[in-house]
Design an enzyme around this catalytic site. Structure first.
Site, PDB file in Angstrom:
ATOM      1  N   LYS A  90       0.825  -1.210   0.000  1.00  0.00           N
ATOM      2  CA  LYS A  90       0.000   0.000   0.000  1.00  0.00           C
ATOM      3  C   LYS A  90       0.862   1.265   0.000  1.00  0.00           C
ATOM      4  O   LYS A  90       0.613   2.189  -0.753  1.00  0.00           O
ATOM      5  CB  LYS A  90      -0.927   0.032   1.232  1.00  0.00           C
ATOM      6  CG  LYS A  90      -1.901  -1.127   1.306  1.00  0.00           C
ATOM      7  CD  LYS A  90      -2.880  -0.953   2.458  1.00  0.00           C
ATOM      8  CE  LYS A  90      -2.217  -0.965   3.839  1.00  0.00           C
ATOM      9  NZ  LYS A  90      -1.651  -2.271   4.214  1.00  0.00           N
ATOM     10  N   ARG A 123      -9.251   0.914   8.945  1.00  0.00           N
ATOM     11  CA  ARG A 123      -8.825  -0.442   9.273  1.00  0.00           C
ATOM     12  C   ARG A 123      -9.926  -1.204  10.001  1.00  0.00           C
ATOM     13  O   ARG A 123      -9.739  -2.366  10.335  1.00  0.00           O
ATOM     14  CB  ARG A 123      -7.610  -0.376  10.186  1.00  0.00           C
ATOM     15  CG  ARG A 123      -6.293  -0.688   9.519  1.00  0.00           C
ATOM     16  CD  ARG A 123      -5.232  -0.573  10.592  1.00  0.00           C
ATOM     17  NE  ARG A 123      -3.988  -1.224  10.262  1.00  0.00           N
ATOM     18  CZ  ARG A 123      -2.994  -0.659   9.581  1.00  0.00           C
ATOM     19  NH1 ARG A 123      -3.121   0.540   9.102  1.00  0.00           N
ATOM     20  NH2 ARG A 123      -1.871  -1.320   9.381  1.00  0.00           N
ATOM     21  N   ARG A 166      11.920  -5.912   5.426  1.00  0.00           N
ATOM     22  CA  ARG A 166      11.682  -4.544   4.978  1.00  0.00           C
ATOM     23  C   ARG A 166      12.581  -3.577   5.730  1.00  0.00           C
ATOM     24  O   ARG A 166      12.842  -3.739   6.905  1.00  0.00           O
ATOM     25  CB  ARG A 166      10.218  -4.198   5.237  1.00  0.00           C
ATOM     26  CG  ARG A 166       9.877  -2.755   4.968  1.00  0.00           C
ATOM     27  CD  ARG A 166       8.413  -2.551   4.778  1.00  0.00           C
ATOM     28  NE  ARG A 166       7.657  -2.592   6.035  1.00  0.00           N
ATOM     29  CZ  ARG A 166       6.332  -2.413   6.095  1.00  0.00           C
ATOM     30  NH1 ARG A 166       5.635  -2.236   4.990  1.00  0.00           N
ATOM     31  NH2 ARG A 166       5.717  -2.454   7.254  1.00  0.00           N
ATOM     32  N   ARG A 217      11.503  -1.094  11.209  1.00  0.00           N
ATOM     33  CA  ARG A 217      10.436  -0.714  12.126  1.00  0.00           C
ATOM     34  C   ARG A 217      10.330  -1.702  13.279  1.00  0.00           C
ATOM     35  O   ARG A 217      10.514  -2.889  13.085  1.00  0.00           O
ATOM     36  CB  ARG A 217       9.099  -0.685  11.365  1.00  0.00           C
ATOM     37  CG  ARG A 217       8.833   0.620  10.678  1.00  0.00           C
ATOM     38  CD  ARG A 217       7.693   0.541   9.713  1.00  0.00           C
ATOM     39  NE  ARG A 217       6.502  -0.142  10.244  1.00  0.00           N
ATOM     40  CZ  ARG A 217       5.354  -0.233   9.572  1.00  0.00           C
ATOM     41  NH1 ARG A 217       5.246   0.300   8.364  1.00  0.00           N
ATOM     42  NH2 ARG A 217       4.333  -0.857  10.099  1.00  0.00           N
ATOM     43  N   ARG A 247       0.170  -8.909  13.569  1.00  0.00           N
ATOM     44  CA  ARG A 247      -0.437  -7.908  12.686  1.00  0.00           C
ATOM     45  C   ARG A 247      -1.300  -8.565  11.617  1.00  0.00           C
ATOM     46  O   ARG A 247      -2.348  -8.047  11.243  1.00  0.00           O
ATOM     47  CB  ARG A 247       0.651  -7.046  12.040  1.00  0.00           C
ATOM     48  CG  ARG A 247       1.177  -5.974  12.988  1.00  0.00           C
ATOM     49  CD  ARG A 247       2.523  -5.452  12.560  1.00  0.00           C
ATOM     50  NE  ARG A 247       2.514  -4.802  11.267  1.00  0.00           N
ATOM     51  CZ  ARG A 247       3.601  -4.636  10.516  1.00  0.00           C
ATOM     52  NH1 ARG A 247       4.782  -5.086  10.935  1.00  0.00           N
ATOM     53  NH2 ARG A 247       3.528  -4.025   9.377  1.00  0.00           N
TER      54      ARG A 247
HETATM   55  P1  ADP Z   1       1.269  -1.872   7.958  1.00  0.00           P
HETATM   56  O1  ADP Z   1       0.175  -1.608   6.965  1.00  0.00           O
HETATM   57  O2  ADP Z   1       2.562  -2.218   7.324  1.00  0.00           O
HETATM   58  O3  ADP Z   1       0.880  -2.810   9.066  1.00  0.00           O
HETATM   59  P2  ADP Z   1       1.049   0.833   9.060  1.00  0.00           P
HETATM   60  O4  ADP Z   1       2.237   1.700   8.979  1.00  0.00           O
HETATM   61  O5  ADP Z   1      -0.129   1.172   8.236  1.00  0.00           O
HETATM   62  O6  ADP Z   1       1.618  -0.594   8.746  1.00  0.00           O
HETATM   63  O7  ADP Z   1       0.550   0.726  10.581  1.00  0.00           O
HETATM   64  C1  ADP Z   1       1.417   0.411  11.645  1.00  0.00           C
HETATM   65  C2  ADP Z   1       0.656   0.333  12.974  1.00  0.00           C
HETATM   66  O8  ADP Z   1       0.026   1.600  13.246  1.00  0.00           O
HETATM   67  C3  ADP Z   1      -0.509  -0.656  13.007  1.00  0.00           C
HETATM   68  O9  ADP Z   1      -0.096  -1.959  13.325  1.00  0.00           O
HETATM   69  C4  ADP Z   1      -1.407  -0.045  14.091  1.00  0.00           C
HETATM   70  O10 ADP Z   1      -0.933  -0.314  15.391  1.00  0.00           O
HETATM   71  C5  ADP Z   1      -1.264   1.431  13.858  1.00  0.00           C
HETATM   72  N1  ADP Z   1      -2.302   1.940  12.925  1.00  0.00           N
HETATM   73  C6  ADP Z   1      -2.087   2.484  11.686  1.00  0.00           C
HETATM   74  N2  ADP Z   1      -3.248   2.838  11.107  1.00  0.00           N
HETATM   75  C7  ADP Z   1      -4.231   2.509  11.976  1.00  0.00           C
HETATM   76  C8  ADP Z   1      -5.649   2.604  11.977  1.00  0.00           C
HETATM   77  N3  ADP Z   1      -6.312   3.116  10.914  1.00  0.00           N
HETATM   78  N4  ADP Z   1      -6.338   2.161  13.057  1.00  0.00           N
HETATM   79  C9  ADP Z   1      -5.708   1.649  14.119  1.00  0.00           C
HETATM   80  N5  ADP Z   1      -4.375   1.526  14.195  1.00  0.00           N
HETATM   81  C10 ADP Z   1      -3.633   1.941  13.153  1.00  0.00           C
END
Ligand code: ADP
Ligand code: ZN
Length: 210
Positions: free
Chosen positions: A15, A90, A124, A157, A168
């Site tokens: 994404k 999400r 990554r 990360r 996750r």
């Molecule tokens: P990825 O898609 O690689 O898991 P992101 O960078 O989008 O990583 O998100 C990393 C973390 O940030 C998630 O595991 C969560 O804890 C938090 N997070 C990000 N976006 C949201 C969201 N829309 N709602 C709840 N938690 C979020």
């Protein structure tokens, strides 16, 4: 051209990479909740302090925090701006809140097999400054450990370690996967196969936003 786009897909499905390319080539504003949260953590803001524990364990940050954050961001956009939402919504609750504020015209779902996701996430490496991502074997930076785009030192990360990655993926299946049906029912879902060469995937992504 589609104007308000939600990117769907599990962690590691690309994404961020595809969203960044779309924003560069086609001028979309990309709003990534993950990038915003990590920046809040780095800056030690109140939001960052509240979010860090959830993020490190691979859990979702509570809906109210995220929804407030996004409402604020959305309210600063110029009318008519093309926007890509990456990592948001999400949950169904977040999707409902977004739908109340903005009319989404495309939900683009990147489909990648689970076994590939683990390999992508644990190898990554990310740029803290420009949010570019690299991969230790498939998409190496020109110089080891350094961002091609801005020259910053790359890092892994905290949530890209083996244990958290599995969590996750589970959290994704439980909370976010239902959004595929959610947007399908609204008639705006397009699924793109997210494995293969990055440029070929991008070509399909561009086709979908047209
Ligand atoms: P990825 O898609 O690689 O898991 P992101 O960078 O989008 O990583 O998100 C990393 C973390 O940030 C998630 O595991 C969560 O804890 C938090 N997070 C990000 N976006 C949201 C969201 N829309 N709602 C709840 N938690 C979020
Ligand atoms: Zn960079």
């Amino acid at each position: 051209m589609k104007s308000k786009i939600v990117l769907l897909g599990p962690p590691g499905s690309g994404k961020g990479t595809q969203g960044e390319k779309l924003s560069e080539e086609m001028g979309y504003v990309r709003l990534s909740t993950g990038d915003m949260l990590r920046e809040a953590v780095r800056n030690g803001t109140e939001l960052g302090m509240k979010a860090k524990g959830y993020m490190d364990s691979g859990a979702l940050v509570p809906n109210d925090l995220i929804i407030d954050l996004m409402k604020e961001k959305i309210s600063t956009l110029e009318p008519g701006t093309g926007v890509i939402f990456d990592g948001f919504p999400r949950t169904v609750e977040q999707a409902d809140a977004l739908g109340e504020q903005i009319e989404i015209d495309l939900a683009l779902n990147l489909d990648v097999a689970d076994c590939e996701l683990v390999e992508r996430l644990t190898k990554r490496r990310s740029c803290p400054e420009c949010h570019c991502v690299f991969h230790l074997t498939h998409n190496k930076p020109r110089q080891e450990g350094v961002c091609d785009k801005c020259g910053s030192l790359l890092y892994q990360r905290d949530d890209d370690c083996d244990e958290t990655v599995c969590n996750r993926l589970e959290v994704y299946r439980k909370n976010t996967l239902p959004l595929i049906d959610y947007y399908e029912r609204k008639g705006i879902l397009v699924t793109v196969e997210g494995t293969g060469k990055m440029d070929e995937i991008f070509a399909k992504v561009k086709e979908a936003v047209r």
